[in-house]
Design a protein around this motif. Sequence first.
Motif, PDB file in Angstrom:
ATOM      1  N   SER A  46       0.705  -1.214   0.048  1.00 30.88           N
ATOM      2  CA  SER A  46      -0.073   0.005  -0.001  1.00 30.88           C
ATOM      3  C   SER A  46       0.736   1.250  -0.018  1.00 30.88           C
ATOM      4  CB  SER A  46      -0.935  -0.029   1.450  1.00 30.88           C
ATOM      5  OG  SER A  46      -0.271  -0.061   2.420  1.00 30.88           O
ATOM      6  N   PHE A  47       1.887   1.148   0.624  1.00 27.63           N
ATOM      7  CA  PHE A  47       2.863   2.581   0.809  1.00 27.63           C
ATOM      8  C   PHE A  47       3.102   2.983  -0.533  1.00 27.63           C
ATOM      9  CE2 PHE A  47       3.761   2.518   5.479  1.00 27.63           C
ATOM     10  CZ  PHE A  47       3.342   3.606   5.721  1.00 27.63           C
ATOM     11  N   PRO A  48       3.634   2.365  -1.653  1.00 24.84           N
ATOM     12  CA  PRO A  48       3.918   2.796  -2.774  1.00 24.84           C
ATOM     13  C   PRO A  48       2.924   3.594  -3.350  1.00 24.84           C
ATOM     14  CG  PRO A  48       4.603   0.377  -2.595  1.00 24.84           C
ATOM     15  CD  PRO A  48       3.885   0.707  -1.560  1.00 24.84           C
ATOM     16  N   VAL A  49       1.669   3.318  -3.324  1.00 19.43           N
ATOM     17  CA  VAL A  49       0.711   4.041  -3.804  1.00 19.43           C
ATOM     18  C   VAL A  49       0.863   5.425  -3.414  1.00 19.43           C
ATOM     19  CG1 VAL A  49      -1.592   4.338  -4.370  1.00 19.43           C
ATOM     20  CG2 VAL A  49      -0.716   2.020  -4.280  1.00 19.43           C
ATOM     21  N   LEU A  50       1.004   5.743  -2.064  1.00 20.55           N
ATOM     22  CA  LEU A  50       0.959   7.103  -1.481  1.00 20.55           C
ATOM     23  C   LEU A  50       2.314   7.710  -2.062  1.00 20.55           C
ATOM     24  CD1 LEU A  50      -0.329   9.205   0.422  1.00 20.55           C
ATOM     25  CD2 LEU A  50       1.046   8.277   2.032  1.00 20.55           C
ATOM     26  N   LEU A  51       3.288   6.844  -2.074  1.00 21.21           N
ATOM     27  CA  LEU A  51       4.744   7.423  -2.757  1.00 21.21           C
ATOM     28  C   LEU A  51       4.363   8.137  -4.113  1.00 21.21           C
ATOM     29  CD1 LEU A  51       7.568   8.021  -2.336  1.00 21.21           C
ATOM     30  CD2 LEU A  51       8.113   5.772  -3.368  1.00 21.21           C
ATOM     31  N   ALA A  52       3.692   7.359  -4.796  1.00 16.83           N
ATOM     32  CA  ALA A  52       3.462   7.975  -6.192  1.00 16.83           C
ATOM     33  C   ALA A  52       2.633   9.025  -6.302  1.00 16.83           C
ATOM     34  CB  ALA A  52       2.514   6.798  -7.008  1.00 16.83           C
ATOM     35  N   TRP A 112      -6.115   7.214   0.459  1.00 24.45           N
ATOM     36  CA  TRP A 112      -6.588   6.243   1.341  1.00 24.45           C
ATOM     37  C   TRP A 112      -6.306   4.705   0.820  1.00 24.45           C
ATOM     38  CZ3 TRP A 112      -7.659   7.818   5.742  1.00 24.45           C
ATOM     39  CH2 TRP A 112      -8.230   9.019   5.933  1.00 24.45           C
ATOM     40  N   PHE A 113      -5.974   4.562  -0.263  1.00 19.91           N
ATOM     41  CA  PHE A 113      -5.709   3.489  -0.559  1.00 19.91           C
ATOM     42  C   PHE A 113      -4.421   2.962   0.362  1.00 19.91           C
ATOM     43  CE2 PHE A 113      -3.402  -0.093  -2.964  1.00 19.91           C
ATOM     44  CZ  PHE A 113      -4.302  -0.755  -3.235  1.00 19.91           C
TER      45      PHE A 113
END
Lengths: 278, 595
Positions: B231-237, B279-280
């Motif tokens: 999940s963290f990579p999505v927020l990084l993007a 939120w993802f």
Amino acid sequence: MVKKQKGSIHAGLFLLVTILIVLAAVVITAGRFWWLPPLASEHGAWTDRLFVVTLLITGIVFVLVQIALAYFVFRHRDDPERRAAYFHDNKPLEITWTLVPAVIMTLLIVSGGRLWSRIHQSPPEGAYEVEVWGEQFKWALRYPGKDGQFGRTDIRLINDTNPLGIDTKDPASKDDIFFPAGEGELHLPVGEPVVVRLRSKDVLHSFYVPAFRVKQDAVPGMVIKTWFVPTKEGEFELVCAELCGLGHYQMRGIVIVEPMEKVQEWLSQQQTVMDVIP
Amino acid sequence: MVRETTTEVHHHKETFLTRYIFSMDHKVIAIQYLITALAMGFIGLFLSWLMRIQLGWSGRQFPFLSRLFPGGVEEGIIKPEFYLAMVTMHGTIMIFFFITAALVGGFGNFLIPLQIGARDMAFPFLNMLSYWVFLASCIVLVVSFFVTGGPAAAGWTAYPPLSGVAEAIPGSGLGQTLWLLSLALFIASSLFGSLNYITTTLNLRTKGLSMGRLPLTVWALFITAILGLLSFPVLLAAAIMLLFDRHLGTSFFLPRLFIAGHQAGGEGGNPILWQHLFWFLGHPEVYIAILPAMGITSEVLATCCRKPIFGYKAMVLSLLAIAFLSFIVWGHHMFVSGMNPLLGTAFMTTTLLIAVPSAVKTFNWLATIWGGNIKFTAAALFAIGFVSVFTTGGLTGIFLGNPPVDIQLHDTYFVVAHFHFVMGTAAVFGIFAGIYHWFPKMFGRMMNEPLAKAHFWLTFIGVYLIFFPMHYLGISGVPRRFYDFANYDFIPPSVSGVNIFISIAALIVGAAQILFLVNFVWSLWKGPKAEKNPWKATTLEWQAESPPPHGNWGPQLPTVYRWAYDYSRPDATEDFVPQTVPVVGAPAGTDGGKH
């Protein structure tokens, strides 16, 4: 207690504190010292009912689980003369306490889902429409005028005399009635379905009228429609419920609910786009 | 999988620098994480004090605040931008830099290798890198307090356009850029950690330690690592895209805008896209914070009740179920965002389903306590407290997960009450239970129990005094993230009294945390020496020295013969049997799984 048990103080204290917490929660909630704001919309009666049902279910579980926890802790406090029981599985018990919450949740999902689609069904044809714009930190308004059509808008057309960027070349815009941010009140007819078109010029805002049980974000670049039926005449407060900047807490508006004739009469006295924008 | 290792470890001489600063020893890294996280936690706590001062006594002058914060406080009155900066930074720091860092970085690093009988993490260098990148993220975040315009003020959720356009709010200048950079670093560090935890748990378990014999702490940390990795990579993007929007003229999240008297934004961007991406991660993040605390609670409860954890398999399965569901519930934060209402129905279904595995866990903890012989250590009290606050907070989730009910409660103090119980204080109770329990193993010294228990009681009672009344504010419709509540007729006048009450409680409970700090620091130097296994626990770490040396074990790695919860077996003389004790008549590592 006959025997002296180590940790009795903590076990007893935990039981006492839990009982006090549960008692306070039950008394304050059941006494409705703080409760939902007075209701003034049709669907609000349905959402409030689901709220009360949820409150009853969760309230019962809250009392049972907290008391059980505290009682278990108290009952099984340290006793040097006793040895803990040895068991670690109980299939029937585990299946029961998986299925019971599953059934309760399914019931809540079904009733919540049905209510949600009821709230979000299309508004009736010819419903009263009004546009509400969020802008740091005030609300602007636009009524469609006699033709019932909102004229085109474009952020690029915004200037001092045309704060909503209304395209005056669009014939539908000629009879629109608008109020720049902070001026004018939102007039709504009582007992009639009302469609609010939510828009924003700058950041996210949220159209929140506590008495109507209505909360819907206004998003720049989008027109979001929400509809409801006000059921009580009077003045209600419009609040911004999505953090929008420094003055977020001051972004207050007034909603006036009155009979349709009065709304129409008031509208007919207002200046239109043609009168205001050169 | 089992790796045979009998090689002796690390004979080379270590300097102070390689041993305590640039260490690759998982235990030292764990302690570095823990202490950094605690320092951040105290900053977050201090910020909540400032918020409570404003909310309790809005408009009253506090001249000493002007002297402390000349930029944010004018004539003793906190400015709105300063208040919103506090709101934003309190949330950001507590969620990521305190709770996540302490539980995942701290306990993840400390417990995984020790509880699986490994000498260290699979990638010690990556582990060290993880900590130093985390420290850099902390420094960037703290620096943002001192830049022009102040730190980010768009909330911990950083919704654009507020966070995307510098003119939207003072904190949306350099402060917001640093916030995004800091988060990007934090995520990188977290990914290094996750990769390490997953590989280590899968590959470095000692002989006899099948997955089905893992302590629940390791299960929880392992699943948490998978959650973070996915999940963290999505927020990084998303963070990088928002940086692009802010500085390179893209418009992923920004449509055409008119802010502060002029045109801004771009063309075609959509602010709701950010909410989906945020939120993802944001929802799994809640579970990243709570799963390790659940693991610690299970572990501590079994130890202090002197009883096997009830329903081990159900505990593992419910962790997995919660983790899986946590990926498909993010839209419940967005019921009124403008997202298609049909999606609301889908997200409602998945969200309310989470209540089932959560209920299973709660009942299993209750059944673990039933029939136990509870030793009231401070850790035990915090673990019991965890069950209490988690239950309270979990139940209010049933309101918020149901969209028709959420309409009224969304963005009110009801939400503030909900998440502070279910993942705020619950996770913090997990951290305290963990520290009081494993401090002897970490530092080789015991903490002061009476002081720790006083700390528990003040905190436990205080948490209810602070957060329970917030439910009633929310039911009354009081919105969150408001600087002041005057001028609203629908807000009952009694709310200001409630706010003063909450503020007083918050100031006292905040001060009570000093008991913990004093205990921690004092015990580091003056605490009585800890024996190997002071709590008479079964898991592997208690077979190592206190503290374990670099490499954890002697020349021979421990061998595991049984599951982690052999407490009070009727056939054993002692009321606990360590995992390393062979099962009579069974060859090494083959039986004993039948508990």
